[in-house]
Design a protein around this motif. Sequence first.
Motif, PDB file in Angstrom:
ATOM      1  N   LEU A 154      -1.785  -1.367 -15.242  1.00 13.37           N
ATOM      2  CA  LEU A 154      -2.911  -0.692 -14.595  1.00 13.37           C
ATOM      3  C   LEU A 154      -3.114   0.704 -15.165  1.00 13.37           C
ATOM      4  O   LEU A 154      -2.148   1.407 -15.453  1.00 13.37           O
ATOM      5  CB  LEU A 154      -2.657  -0.551 -13.092  1.00 13.37           C
ATOM      6  CG  LEU A 154      -2.498  -1.823 -12.277  1.00 13.37           C
ATOM      7  CD1 LEU A 154      -2.053  -1.487 -10.861  1.00 13.37           C
ATOM      8  CD2 LEU A 154      -3.803  -2.601 -12.245  1.00 13.37           C
ATOM      9  N   ASP A 191      -4.928   2.969 -13.306  1.00 15.08           N
ATOM     10  CA  ASP A 191      -4.812   3.755 -12.086  1.00 15.08           C
ATOM     11  C   ASP A 191      -3.764   3.103 -11.194  1.00 15.08           C
ATOM     12  O   ASP A 191      -4.038   2.072 -10.565  1.00 15.08           O
ATOM     13  CB  ASP A 191      -6.150   3.811 -11.344  1.00 15.08           C
ATOM     14  CG  ASP A 191      -7.239   4.469 -12.162  1.00 15.08           C
ATOM     15  OD1 ASP A 191      -6.935   5.454 -12.842  1.00 15.08           O
ATOM     16  OD2 ASP A 191      -8.390   3.985 -12.123  1.00 15.08           O
ATOM     17  N   ILE A 245      -1.443   1.848  -8.275  1.00 13.05           N
ATOM     18  CA  ILE A 245      -1.625   1.597  -6.847  1.00 13.05           C
ATOM     19  C   ILE A 245      -0.275   1.212  -6.263  1.00 13.05           C
ATOM     20  O   ILE A 245       0.643   0.881  -6.990  1.00 13.05           O
ATOM     21  CB  ILE A 245      -2.657   0.475  -6.577  1.00 13.05           C
ATOM     22  CG1 ILE A 245      -2.212  -0.826  -7.250  1.00 13.05           C
ATOM     23  CG2 ILE A 245      -4.047   0.880  -7.021  1.00 13.05           C
ATOM     24  CD1 ILE A 245      -3.051  -2.040  -6.896  1.00 13.05           C
ATOM     25  N   LEU A 270       1.347  -1.446  -3.477  1.00 13.08           N
ATOM     26  CA  LEU A 270       1.072  -2.615  -2.660  1.00 13.08           C
ATOM     27  C   LEU A 270       2.167  -2.773  -1.620  1.00 13.08           C
ATOM     28  O   LEU A 270       3.327  -2.445  -1.864  1.00 13.08           O
ATOM     29  CB  LEU A 270       1.020  -3.880  -3.521  1.00 13.08           C
ATOM     30  CG  LEU A 270      -0.042  -3.935  -4.620  1.00 13.08           C
ATOM     31  CD1 LEU A 270       0.116  -5.218  -5.429  1.00 13.08           C
ATOM     32  CD2 LEU A 270      -1.433  -3.834  -4.039  1.00 13.08           C
ATOM     33  N   GLN A 315       0.722  -7.563   0.926  1.00 12.58           N
ATOM     34  CA  GLN A 315      -0.291  -7.665  -0.127  1.00 12.58           C
ATOM     35  C   GLN A 315       0.221  -8.439  -1.335  1.00 12.58           C
ATOM     36  O   GLN A 315      -0.493  -9.246  -1.914  1.00 12.58           O
ATOM     37  CB  GLN A 315      -0.763  -6.273  -0.546  1.00 12.58           C
ATOM     38  CG  GLN A 315      -1.630  -5.585   0.476  1.00 12.58           C
ATOM     39  CD  GLN A 315      -1.920  -4.157   0.105  1.00 12.58           C
ATOM     40  OE1 GLN A 315      -1.017  -3.398  -0.277  1.00 12.58           O
ATOM     41  NE2 GLN A 315      -3.182  -3.762   0.215  1.00 12.58           N
ATOM     42  N   SER A 324      -7.314 -12.876  -1.422  1.00 10.48           N
ATOM     43  CA  SER A 324      -7.886 -11.640  -1.937  1.00 10.48           C
ATOM     44  C   SER A 324      -7.202 -10.458  -1.251  1.00 10.48           C
ATOM     45  O   SER A 324      -6.964 -10.480  -0.047  1.00 10.48           O
ATOM     46  CB  SER A 324      -9.385 -11.611  -1.647  1.00 10.48           C
ATOM     47  OG  SER A 324      -9.914 -10.356  -2.000  1.00 10.48           O
ATOM     48  N   GLY A 361      -8.269  -7.114  -2.220  1.00 10.69           N
ATOM     49  CA  GLY A 361      -9.123  -5.948  -2.427  1.00 10.69           C
ATOM     50  C   GLY A 361      -9.096  -5.381  -3.832  1.00 10.69           C
ATOM     51  O   GLY A 361      -9.867  -4.491  -4.146  1.00 10.69           O
ATOM     52  N   TRP A 362      -8.192  -5.834  -4.672  1.00 12.00           N
ATOM     53  CA  TRP A 362      -8.135  -5.426  -6.069  1.00 12.00           C
ATOM     54  C   TRP A 362      -8.202  -6.674  -6.935  1.00 12.00           C
ATOM     55  O   TRP A 362      -7.653  -7.710  -6.584  1.00 12.00           O
ATOM     56  CB  TRP A 362      -6.827  -4.691  -6.396  1.00 12.00           C
ATOM     57  CG  TRP A 362      -6.740  -3.322  -5.818  1.00 12.00           C
ATOM     58  CD1 TRP A 362      -7.392  -2.206  -6.241  1.00 12.00           C
ATOM     59  CD2 TRP A 362      -5.939  -2.903  -4.719  1.00 12.00           C
ATOM     60  NE1 TRP A 362      -7.050  -1.124  -5.474  1.00 12.00           N
ATOM     61  CE2 TRP A 362      -6.162  -1.530  -4.526  1.00 12.00           C
ATOM     62  CE3 TRP A 362      -5.062  -3.562  -3.859  1.00 12.00           C
ATOM     63  CZ2 TRP A 362      -5.536  -0.800  -3.531  1.00 12.00           C
ATOM     64  CZ3 TRP A 362      -4.444  -2.843  -2.871  1.00 12.00           C
ATOM     65  CH2 TRP A 362      -4.684  -1.472  -2.716  1.00 12.00           C
ATOM     66  N   GLN A 363      -8.851  -6.564  -8.066  1.00 13.36           N
ATOM     67  CA  GLN A 363      -8.919  -7.677  -9.014  1.00 13.36           C
ATOM     68  C   GLN A 363      -7.641  -7.669  -9.858  1.00 13.36           C
ATOM     69  O   GLN A 363      -7.581  -6.988 -10.874  1.00 13.36           O
ATOM     70  CB  GLN A 363     -10.151  -7.547  -9.919  1.00 13.36           C
ATOM     71  CG  GLN A 363     -11.450  -7.862  -9.217  1.00 13.36           C
ATOM     72  CD  GLN A 363     -11.502  -9.329  -8.812  1.00 13.36           C
ATOM     73  OE1 GLN A 363     -11.396  -9.642  -7.640  1.00 13.36           O
ATOM     74  NE2 GLN A 363     -11.648 -10.210  -9.766  1.00 13.36           N
ATOM     75  N   LEU A 364      -6.640  -8.378  -9.405  1.00 14.29           N
ATOM     76  CA  LEU A 364      -5.361  -8.447 -10.096  1.00 14.29           C
ATOM     77  C   LEU A 364      -5.047  -9.898 -10.427  1.00 14.29           C
ATOM     78  O   LEU A 364      -5.436 -10.804  -9.690  1.00 14.29           O
ATOM     79  CB  LEU A 364      -4.251  -7.869  -9.213  1.00 14.29           C
ATOM     80  CG  LEU A 364      -4.432  -6.423  -8.757  1.00 14.29           C
ATOM     81  CD1 LEU A 364      -3.366  -6.039  -7.753  1.00 14.29           C
ATOM     82  CD2 LEU A 364      -4.407  -5.481  -9.943  1.00 14.29           C
ATOM     83  N   ARG A 423      -4.548  -5.456 -15.800  1.00 12.98           N
ATOM     84  CA  ARG A 423      -4.593  -5.825 -14.395  1.00 12.98           C
ATOM     85  C   ARG A 423      -3.715  -7.028 -14.052  1.00 12.98           C
ATOM     86  O   ARG A 423      -3.825  -7.619 -12.994  1.00 12.98           O
ATOM     87  CB  ARG A 423      -6.019  -6.020 -13.910  1.00 12.98           C
ATOM     88  CG  ARG A 423      -6.896  -4.802 -14.276  1.00 12.98           C
ATOM     89  CD  ARG A 423      -8.128  -4.609 -13.484  1.00 12.98           C
ATOM     90  NE  ARG A 423      -7.994  -4.362 -12.074  1.00 12.98           N
ATOM     91  CZ  ARG A 423      -7.606  -3.217 -11.511  1.00 12.98           C
ATOM     92  NH1 ARG A 423      -7.280  -2.197 -12.256  1.00 12.98           N
ATOM     93  NH2 ARG A 423      -7.544  -3.090 -10.211  1.00 12.98           N
TER      94      ARG A 423
END
Length: 138
Positions: A31, A33, A35, A37, A41, A50, A52-55, A116
């Motif tokens: 990544l 940026d 984050i 988790l 999550q 899902s 909330g992030w496209q991972l 990602r």
Amino acid sequence: MCGYQWLAALLLVLCVAAPASADRVLVVANLDDPIQLSREQVRNLYMGASIGWQLTPLALKPSNHLRSMFNVQVMGLSEVRIQSYWAQMRFTGRSRPPQEVDDEDALLERLLQQPRAVGYWPAERPLPGALVVVYDGS
């Protein structure tokens, strides 16, 4: 308790009683940026929900020891339970399991090449600077 339940309970106790630093699993990602988790999550990500992030979650083959540790420490599920869940999801066409790679070297290569992408990594092994820890479980 029948023999299998007793054995499963013993294995669970041994896993919980093991030193925290030994065989600890990190969840890492490629990544820009960073984050953080939560365990929930990460579990949802690896179960096809899902978050909330496209991972893109990546997994090792079911026979891999690191995958077993990830299943116990992070997922809180056995491999049999996870395989059963994915069989249901595939049958109903609702979701597909994470992409699998053969071993830790292949996992590292995919993580470094695929933005990602998310995977799990042994805490005692050095982590390349291009990857960030998104969940450490401690």
